[in-house]
Design a protein around this motif. Structure first.
Motif, PDB file in Angstrom:
ATOM      1  N   LYS A  14      16.516  44.674  65.481  1.00 45.65           N
ATOM      2  CA  LYS A  14      16.481  45.596  64.334  1.00 45.65           C
ATOM      3  C   LYS A  14      15.056  45.759  63.809  1.00 45.65           C
ATOM      4  CE  LYS A  14      21.235  45.149  62.959  1.00 45.65           C
ATOM      5  NZ  LYS A  14      22.191  44.722  61.945  1.00 45.65           N
ATOM      6  N   ALA A  15      14.261  44.702  63.852  1.00 47.42           N
ATOM      7  CA  ALA A  15      12.862  44.799  63.432  1.00 47.42           C
ATOM      8  C   ALA A  15      12.095  45.724  64.367  1.00 47.42           C
ATOM      9  CB  ALA A  15      12.215  43.415  63.403  1.00 47.42           C
ATOM     10  N   SER A  16      12.376  45.628  65.656  1.00 46.77           N
ATOM     11  CA  SER A  16      11.745  46.506  66.629  1.00 46.77           C
ATOM     12  C   SER A  16      12.151  47.956  66.395  1.00 46.77           C
ATOM     13  CB  SER A  16      12.140  46.060  68.040  1.00 46.77           C
ATOM     14  OG  SER A  16      11.568  46.876  68.999  1.00 46.77           O
ATOM     15  N   ASN A  17      13.433  48.176  66.112  1.00 42.20           N
ATOM     16  CA  ASN A  17      13.912  49.531  65.803  1.00 42.20           C
ATOM     17  C   ASN A  17      13.294  50.053  64.508  1.00 42.20           C
ATOM     18  OD1 ASN A  17      15.494  49.504  68.089  1.00 42.20           O
ATOM     19  ND2 ASN A  17      17.351  48.914  66.999  1.00 42.20           N
ATOM     20  N   LEU A  18      13.132  49.167  63.529  1.00 42.46           N
ATOM     21  CA  LEU A  18      12.518  49.546  62.264  1.00 42.46           C
ATOM     22  C   LEU A  18      11.085  50.020  62.490  1.00 42.46           C
ATOM     23  CD1 LEU A  18      12.806  49.684  59.162  1.00 42.46           C
ATOM     24  CD2 LEU A  18      12.080  47.300  59.091  1.00 42.46           C
ATOM     25  N   LEU A  19      10.350  49.325  63.336  1.00 41.59           N
ATOM     26  CA  LEU A  19       8.989  49.738  63.653  1.00 41.59           C
ATOM     27  C   LEU A  19       8.967  51.160  64.201  1.00 41.59           C
ATOM     28  CD1 LEU A  19       5.942  49.085  64.029  1.00 41.59           C
ATOM     29  CD2 LEU A  19       6.550  48.271  66.321  1.00 41.59           C
ATOM     30  N   GLU A  20       9.948  51.496  65.028  1.00 43.52           N
ATOM     31  CA  GLU A  20      10.008  52.837  65.627  1.00 43.52           C
ATOM     32  C   GLU A  20      10.146  53.945  64.586  1.00 43.52           C
ATOM     33  OE1 GLU A  20       9.630  53.809  68.831  1.00 43.52           O
ATOM     34  OE2 GLU A  20       9.188  51.744  69.349  1.00 43.52           O
ATOM     35  N   MET A  21      10.655  53.608  63.410  1.00 39.22           N
ATOM     36  CA  MET A  21      10.873  54.612  62.366  1.00 39.22           C
ATOM     37  C   MET A  21       9.706  54.708  61.389  1.00 39.22           C
ATOM     38  SD  MET A  21      14.892  54.164  61.456  1.00 39.22           S
ATOM     39  CE  MET A  21      14.809  52.449  61.001  1.00 39.22           C
ATOM     40  N   THR A  22       8.615  53.997  61.655  1.00 38.54           N
ATOM     41  CA  THR A  22       7.490  53.989  60.725  1.00 38.54           C
ATOM     42  C   THR A  22       6.323  54.790  61.273  1.00 38.54           C
ATOM     43  OG1 THR A  22       6.464  52.022  61.678  1.00 38.54           O
ATOM     44  CG2 THR A  22       8.132  51.671  59.948  1.00 38.54           C
ATOM     45  N   PRO A  23       5.446  55.261  60.386  1.00 35.61           N
ATOM     46  CA  PRO A  23       4.270  55.990  60.872  1.00 35.61           C
ATOM     47  C   PRO A  23       3.282  55.092  61.604  1.00 35.61           C
ATOM     48  CG  PRO A  23       4.278  55.888  58.459  1.00 35.61           C
ATOM     49  CD  PRO A  23       5.560  55.282  58.944  1.00 35.61           C
ATOM     50  N   PHE A  24       3.300  53.775  61.358  1.00 37.37           N
ATOM     51  CA  PHE A  24       2.324  52.914  62.024  1.00 37.37           C
ATOM     52  C   PHE A  24       2.752  52.498  63.418  1.00 37.37           C
ATOM     53  CE2 PHE A  24       4.766  49.456  60.179  1.00 37.37           C
ATOM     54  CZ  PHE A  24       5.002  49.872  58.877  1.00 37.37           C
ATOM     55  N   VAL A  25       3.871  53.012  63.933  1.00 39.59           N
ATOM     56  CA  VAL A  25       4.254  52.729  65.314  1.00 39.59           C
ATOM     57  C   VAL A  25       3.223  53.323  66.280  1.00 39.59           C
ATOM     58  CG1 VAL A  25       5.739  54.769  65.632  1.00 39.59           C
ATOM     59  CG2 VAL A  25       6.154  52.703  66.982  1.00 39.59           C
ATOM     60  N   ARG A  26       2.612  54.442  65.891  1.00 38.57           N
ATOM     61  CA  ARG A  26       1.646  55.104  66.773  1.00 38.57           C
ATOM     62  C   ARG A  26       0.382  54.271  66.986  1.00 38.57           C
ATOM     63  NH1 ARG A  26       4.092  59.315  63.934  1.00 38.57           N
ATOM     64  NH2 ARG A  26       2.692  59.139  62.172  1.00 38.57           N
ATOM     65  N   SER A  27      -0.001  53.487  65.954  1.00 39.85           N
ATOM     66  CA  SER A  27      -1.228  52.709  66.085  1.00 39.85           C
ATOM     67  C   SER A  27      -0.974  51.259  66.511  1.00 39.85           C
ATOM     68  CB  SER A  27      -1.994  52.724  64.755  1.00 39.85           C
ATOM     69  OG  SER A  27      -1.224  52.116  63.738  1.00 39.85           O
ATOM     70  N   ALA A  28       0.282  50.867  66.637  1.00 40.91           N
ATOM     71  CA  ALA A  28       0.604  49.481  67.000  1.00 40.91           C
ATOM     72  C   ALA A  28       0.315  49.234  68.480  1.00 40.91           C
ATOM     73  CB  ALA A  28       2.067  49.184  66.698  1.00 40.91           C
ATOM     74  N   PRO A  29      -0.306  48.098  68.798  1.00 43.98           N
ATOM     75  CA  PRO A  29      -0.526  47.755  70.209  1.00 43.98           C
ATOM     76  C   PRO A  29       0.819  47.606  70.947  1.00 43.98           C
ATOM     77  CG  PRO A  29      -1.828  46.340  68.770  1.00 43.98           C
ATOM     78  CD  PRO A  29      -0.894  47.121  67.898  1.00 43.98           C
ATOM     79  N   ALA A  30       0.807  47.796  72.239  1.00 47.43           N
ATOM     80  CA  ALA A  30       2.034  47.777  73.046  1.00 47.43           C
ATOM     81  C   ALA A  30       2.789  46.450  72.950  1.00 47.43           C
ATOM     82  CB  ALA A  30       1.695  48.071  74.504  1.00 47.43           C
ATOM     83  N   HIS A  31       2.080  45.338  72.821  1.00 46.93           N
ATOM     84  CA  HIS A  31       2.741  44.033  72.783  1.00 46.93           C
ATOM     85  C   HIS A  31       3.530  43.792  71.494  1.00 46.93           C
ATOM     86  CE1 HIS A  31      -0.972  43.128  70.564  1.00 46.93           C
ATOM     87  NE2 HIS A  31      -0.256  42.173  69.978  1.00 46.93           N
ATOM     88  N   VAL A  32       3.298  44.585  70.474  1.00 54.59           N
ATOM     89  CA  VAL A  32       3.935  44.340  69.169  1.00 54.59           C
ATOM     90  C   VAL A  32       5.445  44.532  69.236  1.00 54.59           C
ATOM     91  CG1 VAL A  32       4.120  45.196  66.804  1.00 54.59           C
ATOM     92  CG2 VAL A  32       1.878  44.804  67.819  1.00 54.59           C
ATOM     93  N   LYS A  33       5.899  45.605  69.889  1.00 61.35           N
ATOM     94  CA  LYS A  33       7.345  45.843  69.971  1.00 61.35           C
ATOM     95  C   LYS A  33       8.034  44.704  70.715  1.00 61.35           C
ATOM     96  CE  LYS A  33      10.857  49.206  70.993  1.00 61.35           C
ATOM     97  NZ  LYS A  33      11.225  50.514  71.476  1.00 61.35           N
ATOM     98  N   GLU A  34       7.450  44.244  71.798  1.00 60.28           N
ATOM     99  CA  GLU A  34       8.024  43.117  72.541  1.00 60.28           C
ATOM    100  C   GLU A  34       8.071  41.862  71.670  1.00 60.28           C
ATOM    101  OE1 GLU A  34       5.680  42.637  76.063  1.00 60.28           O
ATOM    102  OE2 GLU A  34       5.904  44.756  76.596  1.00 60.28           O
ATOM    103  N   ARG A  35       6.999  41.635  70.917  1.00 60.37           N
ATOM    104  CA  ARG A  35       6.949  40.471  70.037  1.00 60.37           C
ATOM    105  C   ARG A  35       8.035  40.557  68.960  1.00 60.37           C
ATOM    106  NH1 ARG A  35       1.987  39.072  66.097  1.00 60.37           N
ATOM    107  NH2 ARG A  35       2.898  37.244  65.114  1.00 60.37           N
ATOM    108  N   LEU A  36       8.185  41.724  68.354  1.00 59.68           N
ATOM    109  CA  LEU A  36       9.218  41.907  67.334  1.00 59.68           C
ATOM    110  C   LEU A  36      10.602  41.694  67.920  1.00 59.68           C
ATOM    111  CD1 LEU A  36       7.930  45.008  65.365  1.00 59.68           C
ATOM    112  CD2 LEU A  36       8.272  42.708  64.460  1.00 59.68           C
TER     113      LEU A  36
END
Length: 186
Positions: free
Chosen positions: A134-156
């Motif tokens: 759910k944290a990973s999905n939440l990131l997808e709905m934020t404007p800062f998903v575009r600037s997040a490094p690729a490893h962040v979603k996996e970490r979340l």
């Protein structure tokens, strides 16, 4: 939301029953919302060009999106309301930190052509807890998903849980002068 806004079965001045509608520019968001709220209707459309006739809605509720006042006023009946929810300064602070997003400075309340809001409310909790997925999905709905490094979603996704702050500022505006003019009286 439907019960809170008393929209179920309400008739517009033209006699059409609208019920609860949701509009988003992203098709996947509309599909997700339609699965979660099967009694509502949904459309993929821009908030700058809503798919409703003039003066047909009682309430427009804008959540974390643009608030084009002229268009909102066009679709509202006289006496209708606009409710705007926007992120407060601390909204999702922990998630922003993990996403390595830039910090933003506090913004004063927006001043719209409509003038000041009738009511402001701040909804805030220090301990909103999300599972990794759910944290990973939440990131997808934020404007800062575009600037997040690729490893962040996996970490979340691998986290057992993420605790973050939810900070939402809501304002209510009432349209008294009818549609299309974009003018408000308070």
């Amino acid at each position: 939301v439907e019960r809170a806004l008393h929209l179920e079965g309400r008739q517009s001045q033209q006699g059409s029953t609208y019920g609860l509608w949701g509009v988003d520019t992203i098709k996947t968001s509309v599909r997700y919302a339609a699965r979660r709220q099967p009694t509502a209707r949904f459309a993929v459309a821009s908030p700058h060009s809503l798919p409703f006739a003039d003066g047909t809605l009682d309430v427009v509720f804008s959540v974390f999106g643009p608030a084009p006042w002229e268009e909102f006023c066009r679709v509202l009946r006289p006496g209708g309301a606009i409710i705007v929810a926007r992120a407060g300064f601390d909204h999702l602070r922990s998630l922003r930190g993990l996403a390595e997003a830039e910090e933003t400075t506090p913004r004063p309340p927006k001043q719209f052509t409509a003038g000041l809001a009738e009511n402001y409310a701040r909804l805030r909790t220090e301990r909103a807890i999300y599972s990794g997925e759910k944290a990973s999905n939440l990131l997808e709905m934020t404007p800062f998903v575009r600037s997040a490094p690729a490893h962040v979603k996996e970490r979340l996704h691998s986290l057992s849980e993420l605790t973050t702050t939810v900070d939402i500022i809501m304002s209510t505006h009432r349209v008294w002068l009818g549609t299309g003019g974009g003018r408000f009286e308070l």
